[in-house]
Design a protein around this motif. Structure first.
Motif, PDB file in Angstrom:
ATOM      1  N   ILE A 611       0.854  -1.186   0.000  1.00  0.00           N
ATOM      2  CA  ILE A 611       0.000   0.000   0.000  1.00  0.00           C
ATOM      3  C   ILE A 611       0.893   1.240   0.000  1.00  0.00           C
ATOM      4  O   ILE A 611       1.813   1.350   0.826  1.00  0.00           O
ATOM      5  CB  ILE A 611      -0.936   0.009   1.231  1.00  0.00           C
ATOM      6  CG1 ILE A 611      -1.878  -1.200   1.196  1.00  0.00           C
ATOM      7  CG2 ILE A 611      -1.730   1.308   1.284  1.00  0.00           C
ATOM      8  CD1 ILE A 611      -2.841  -1.197   0.022  1.00  0.00           C
ATOM      9  N   ASP A 612       0.613   2.182  -0.879  1.00  0.00           N
ATOM     10  CA  ASP A 612       1.372   3.435  -0.930  1.00  0.00           C
ATOM     11  C   ASP A 612       0.746   4.467  -0.008  1.00  0.00           C
ATOM     12  O   ASP A 612      -0.474   4.689  -0.053  1.00  0.00           O
ATOM     13  CB  ASP A 612       1.397   3.990  -2.355  1.00  0.00           C
ATOM     14  CG  ASP A 612       2.292   3.174  -3.270  1.00  0.00           C
ATOM     15  OD1 ASP A 612       3.163   2.459  -2.748  1.00  0.00           O
ATOM     16  OD2 ASP A 612       2.104   3.240  -4.502  1.00  0.00           O
ATOM     17  N   LYS A 613       1.591   5.083   0.834  1.00  0.00           N
ATOM     18  CA  LYS A 613       1.192   6.244   1.619  1.00  0.00           C
ATOM     19  C   LYS A 613       1.904   7.431   0.992  1.00  0.00           C
ATOM     20  O   LYS A 613       3.130   7.463   0.936  1.00  0.00           O
ATOM     21  CB  LYS A 613       1.569   6.064   3.079  1.00  0.00           C
ATOM     22  CG  LYS A 613       0.818   4.898   3.732  1.00  0.00           C
ATOM     23  CD  LYS A 613       1.131   4.762   5.205  1.00  0.00           C
ATOM     24  CE  LYS A 613       0.305   3.629   5.831  1.00  0.00           C
ATOM     25  NZ  LYS A 613       0.583   3.456   7.283  1.00  0.00           N
ATOM     26  N   ILE A 614       1.128   8.396   0.535  1.00  0.00           N
ATOM     27  CA  ILE A 614       1.694   9.398  -0.359  1.00  0.00           C
ATOM     28  C   ILE A 614       1.340  10.814   0.057  1.00  0.00           C
ATOM     29  O   ILE A 614       0.349  11.058   0.731  1.00  0.00           O
ATOM     30  CB  ILE A 614       1.215   9.176  -1.811  1.00  0.00           C
ATOM     31  CG1 ILE A 614      -0.298   9.426  -1.922  1.00  0.00           C
ATOM     32  CG2 ILE A 614       1.565   7.769  -2.297  1.00  0.00           C
ATOM     33  CD1 ILE A 614      -0.822   9.388  -3.351  1.00  0.00           C
ATOM     34  N   ILE A 615       2.209  11.754  -0.365  1.00  0.00           N
ATOM     35  CA  ILE A 615       1.831  13.155  -0.526  1.00  0.00           C
ATOM     36  C   ILE A 615       1.697  13.341  -2.027  1.00  0.00           C
ATOM     37  O   ILE A 615       2.671  13.182  -2.779  1.00  0.00           O
ATOM     38  CB  ILE A 615       2.873  14.105   0.067  1.00  0.00           C
ATOM     39  CG1 ILE A 615       2.994  13.899   1.575  1.00  0.00           C
ATOM     40  CG2 ILE A 615       2.510  15.553  -0.247  1.00  0.00           C
ATOM     41  CD1 ILE A 615       4.073  14.752   2.221  1.00  0.00           C
ATOM     42  N   ALA A 616       0.482  13.589  -2.478  1.00  0.00           N
ATOM     43  CA  ALA A 616       0.189  13.573  -3.910  1.00  0.00           C
ATOM     44  C   ALA A 616       0.383  14.952  -4.529  1.00  0.00           C
ATOM     45  O   ALA A 616       0.052  15.976  -3.917  1.00  0.00           O
ATOM     46  CB  ALA A 616      -1.245  13.100  -4.139  1.00  0.00           C
ATOM     47  N   ARG A 617       0.911  14.989  -5.736  1.00  0.00           N
ATOM     48  CA  ARG A 617       1.003  16.257  -6.457  1.00  0.00           C
ATOM     49  C   ARG A 617      -0.411  16.737  -6.783  1.00  0.00           C
ATOM     50  O   ARG A 617      -1.349  15.949  -6.905  1.00  0.00           O
ATOM     51  CB  ARG A 617       1.859  16.128  -7.704  1.00  0.00           C
ATOM     52  CG  ARG A 617       1.518  15.005  -8.622  1.00  0.00           C
ATOM     53  CD  ARG A 617       2.585  14.823  -9.701  1.00  0.00           C
ATOM     54  NE  ARG A 617       2.474  15.824 -10.766  1.00  0.00           N
ATOM     55  CZ  ARG A 617       3.360  15.961 -11.749  1.00  0.00           C
ATOM     56  NH1 ARG A 617       4.439  15.199 -11.771  1.00  0.00           N
ATOM     57  NH2 ARG A 617       3.192  16.860 -12.699  1.00  0.00           N
TER      58      ARG A 617
END
Length: 866
Positions: A611-617
């Motif tokens: 699972i990716d934990k992201i700060i999304a653009r």
């Protein structure tokens, strides 16, 4: 109050030791009888020196009535004997067209700090730097300018390496920085974790050494209509030195007192830490007839500070808690060359390299993020960085008929490269390296401008008109780290008995470099945008006592559109000693490229699934899926009303201000895939948690600035007293979400984040400075009171930092005509903020508050001048 009385007593005691010396004051004017600003004035063969202020006035102590004063300015050097005089007015008859001196906030060369319609602080760095223990610009301004706030961070990733700084408690990116009146590029860092100014970028002022600076002008008023984006809170203009044939050198050494009292780990902290060494030199040479080149070299090194909590009292998250260590080297040049009677070439710029080493949070020996064979006792990862900053500005000033023409090109680049040391990748088990290249980011900016201005002396009581255009290109990029800094090697594809392929975590270990996982190839980007702006500016002296001004600026951005802003100003002289001033303006701040495009990914493994934990653009599919709109500019309305007074040696300014900002950009909290409303959409994109940059909230700020100054001859020496105060109150408006995320305001911008925003500045900050100079001695006492700050910890309880006073003391002595020695202490009474528990944002006993968490700093300075 007891602390204030004690320091005042020490100051008066030191004054009583002094004896008489010769004092000289006067003004410096050009051949048109206009005051000359920033002329370097020093005693020939001596260490005493000063700079003329914006009214051309100066005052200096010399060793004897027979001393010779040297006046140095932009390739001009004039020697004048004192001959026993106490008042010495000087006129420089040479043609000066290398330095068109304008103060920030006005494009009129006839305007001084006394008659501006907006509040401006003028800080003579050469004088301030010799009277305090702080060695970098952020900390110098933190204690010299009440409306300026900077925080030393700990455990905040990149913010440990570049201090976020603000004016009037607004965002770090809502203050525009100029050098010699030209726009300075911002840092490539965007503040993300555990820091003030979260979700904001800013300008790294510490890339510019104090030894290169004549003065700093702080415009405490919105100025987007004059200078463009970012100038919502105000403008900081850094004016570089231009002196010739005068060498100055300084050596500063110091260390902190590592004793905050009870509840800290004595064994883990040295008796004195944060050891600091600063070496700098400055020298100017003549070039041809009236040209100059002024060069500064500066080296600063400092070790960590460490204030860990006592493990017998608290749950310990960090065995290492304190300021980062740093080594910084910089070289700066400021030059001008006359080409003819009407034209001159100028250039300035600098190169800075900084290596920084910051503590990350502790990994215990039994943690699944540790490999005991590598670190039997657990480990403390170090987030180190190489930060390279370079800039060059060059231009041509000339006459176009009766108009003054300025053609300029300014380029700047900042590169931030993470190197994680004392760490490991747990998924590599015992094969893991202990150091990783984690990648980083960079920002470059190129601004080309042309400006025309003209002063009409015989129209009304004087009219100044100015207009011009600027074209700016910005580039932002993220570069990936080495594979081991981000990859989880325990995640593999497995083929079962039916031939089906599944992804499994066969180790159950965290991947990537502990402390800071590196940027992945999927995070890499290289984005550009352009901006075209045009401005017009007019100032009218309608009578000798009434001035009005107007400015307008249009800007067109390639990524979000157009904006038009305006400003009106006025100043009314009631009497010779008393005046009213006022201004009103609209402003804006364009979303930074980092806010639009920054993205990071951390891969976790949940229920057998990566699972990716992201700060999304901002333009990503996940942002659009959750209804996050494209970023728009922040919009502002500013108003300021003030009173100025001058009665002999007493001056006073009082300014009230109002700043209304709409659509401020923030970094949201994490939306998780367990959310009953949006979880399915996150899971469909294989995202476990996501954060976004978005326009989310309005703020309204009311404040008051007060500055009082008085000087007087006492006992044959010059006594100066300054009191400056800022009172600031910010109110937060409603949180703006979209239909899909309505009802999730506590995640969008929760109470912790709101209190972080409110705590960008204390509700009050007061500064009292007392300075006395007489013969070979001088003494300086400074008392700074920081108002109360309230933050929310990880448990949801309020951490209250009560108002506190920090006191500084310096005593100086001129050992010879060329050598001076100063000793003193910043925070001499070893004051600390109120201790909390370790559930603070930083994981230590304190949050990053304005007064700092390092205690007393003892220092000595050796100065050389000839």
């Amino acid at each position: 109050m007891k602390k204030m009385l004690l320091l005042t007593g020490l100051f008066l005691g030191s004054v009583s030791l002094l004896s008489a010396q010769h004092s000289v004051k006067g003004t410096v004017r050009d051949r048109a009888n206009e005051p000359m600003v920033s002329v370097n004035i020093f005693e020939k063969g001596g260490v005493n020196g000063t700079i003329s202020d914006l009214d051309g006035a100066y005052e200096i102590q010399v060793s004897s009535p027979d001393a010779v004063l040297v006046f140095s300015f932009a390739g001009i050097r004039l020697e004048v004997p004192v001959n026993g005089q106490t008042t010495l007015d000087v006129k420089i008859e040479e043609n000066i067209q290398l330095r068109e001196v304008q103060i920030v906030g006005t494009r009129s060369p006839r305007r001084t700090s006394v008659d501006t319609p907006v509040p401006i602080d003028i800080i003579l760095i050469s004088e301030v730097a010799n009277d305090v223990g702080q060695v970098d610009i952020n900390q110098l301004l933190q204690y010299a300018a009440p409306s300026f706030n900077a925080n030393k961070q700990s455990g905040s990733d990149g913010a440990d390496h570049i201090d976020p700084a603000t004016l009037r408690g607004l965002g770090p990116d809502q203050t525009l920085v100029l050098i010699n009146g030209k726009r300075r590029h911002q840092s490539s860092l965007i503040n993300i974790f555990g820091t003030r100014g979260r979700g904001n970028t800013g300008t790294d002022l510490n890339t510019i050494p104090a030894a290169a600076i004549e003065r700093i002008e702080i415009l405490r008023d919105g100025a987007s209509a004059q200078y463009g984006s970012d100038a919502i809170a105000g403008v900081i203009n850094i004016v570089l030195k231009s002196s010739v044939e005068a060498f100055t050198g300084n050596v500063t050494v110091g260390a902190f007192n590592a004793d905050p009292g009870s509840n800290y780990n004595v064994a883990a902290a040295e008796a004195y830490d944060g050891k600091t060494l600063n070496l700098n030199t400055n020298y100017g040479v003549r070039i041809g007839q009236g040209g100059f080149a002024n060069i500064t070299m500066d080296y600063l090194t400092k070790t960590h500070t460490n204030r860990p909590a006592d493990p017998a009292v608290f749950d310990i998250y960090r065995q290492q808690f304190g300021d980062a260590a740093a080594d910084n080297f910089s070289t700066w040049l400021n030059m001008g060359i006359p080409l003819s009677d009407k034209s001159s070439f100028y250039a300035f710029g600098g190169i800075s390299h900084r290596f920084t080493d910051a503590f990350a949070w502790t990994r215990s020996a039994d943690s699944d993020r540790n490999i005991p064979e590598i670190y039997p006792n657990g480990f403390d990862p170090h987030i180190t960085s190489n930060i390279d900053d370079r800039s060059l500005s060059a231009g041509l000033r000339s006459k176009l008929g009766q108009w003054d023409l300025d053609l300029n090109n300014t380029y700047g680049k900042n590169r931030f490269h993470y190197l994680i040391d004392g760490t490991l990748n747990a998924s590599l088990l015992t094969r893991s390296p202990t150091k990783f290249d984690a990648g980083g980011f960079q920002l470059s900016q190129n601004t080309t401008g042309a400006g025309l201005s003209r002063y009409f002396k015989n129209a009304l009581n004087g009219i100044n008109l100015a207009f011009g255009t600027e074209y700016r290109v910005e580039n932002y990029g993220i570069f990936a780290g080495e594979e081991g800094s981000w990859r989880n090697y325990g995640i593999v594809q497995v083929v079962d008995s039916t031939g089906a392929i599944t992804t499994q975590d066969v180790l159950g270990r965290a991947g990537g470099s502990q402390g800071f996982p590196g940027f992945q190839p999927s995070n890499e980007l290289d984005e550009f945008r352009t901006n075209l702006g045009a401005y017009a500016d007019a100032e009218f002296d309608l009578t000798h006592f009434l001035m009005v001004g107007a400015a307008a600026r249009y800007e067109s951005y390639s990524d979000f559109g157009n904006t038009l802003n305006g400003k009106l100003t006025a100043r009314l002289e009631i009497t010779k000693n008393l005046a009213l001033r006022a201004s009103g303006s609209t402003g804006f701040r364009a979303p930074s490229l980092a806010q639009i495009y920054f993205n990071s990914t951390f891969t976790d493994f949940v229920g057998g699934t990566p699972i990716d934990k992201i700060i999304a653009r901002n333009d990503s599919p996940i942002a659009r899926a959750l209804g996050i709109p494209a970023l728009q500019e922040e919009k502002a309305t500013n108003a300021c009303v003030g009173l100025t007074a001058s009665f002999g040696s007493f001056t006073a300014t009082l300014d009230g201000y109002y700043v209304d900002i709409r659509d401020r950009i923030v970094l949201t909290g994490a939306f998780e895939d367990t959310d009953p409303d949006i979880g399915d959409e996150l899971q469909a994109l294989n995202v476990g948690a996501a954060q976004f940059f978005t326009n989310a909230i309005d703020t309204r700020t009311l404040g008051l600035d007060l500055v009082l100054g008085w000087s007087h001859m006492i006992g044959g020496g010059r006594f100066r007293a300054t009191f400056a105060a800022n009172f600031n109150q910010m109110e937060l408006g409603d949180i703006t979400t979209n239909d899909k995320l309505k009802g999730k305001e506590d995640i969008y911008f929760g109470t912790r984040e709101q209190k972080f925003m409110l705590a960008s500045a204390p509700d009050s900050k007061m500064n009292l400075t007392l300075d006395y100079r007489l013969k070979k001695f001088h003494a300086n006492v400074r008392l700074v009171r920081f108002g109360e700050v309230v933050l929310e910890d990880w448990l949801g309880t309020d951490d209250v930092y009560e108002a506190a006073i920090v006191a500084d003391l310096l005593l100086g002595y001129n050992l010879t005509k060329n050598l001076s020695l100063s000793v003193g202490a910043a925070n001499i009474l070893n004051a600390y903020p109120i201790q909390q528990d370790t559930e603070t944002e930083t994981g230590g006993l304190w949050d990053a508050v304005q007064m700092g968490t390092n205690g007393a700093f003892y220092f000595a300075k050796l100065g050389l001048m000839f």
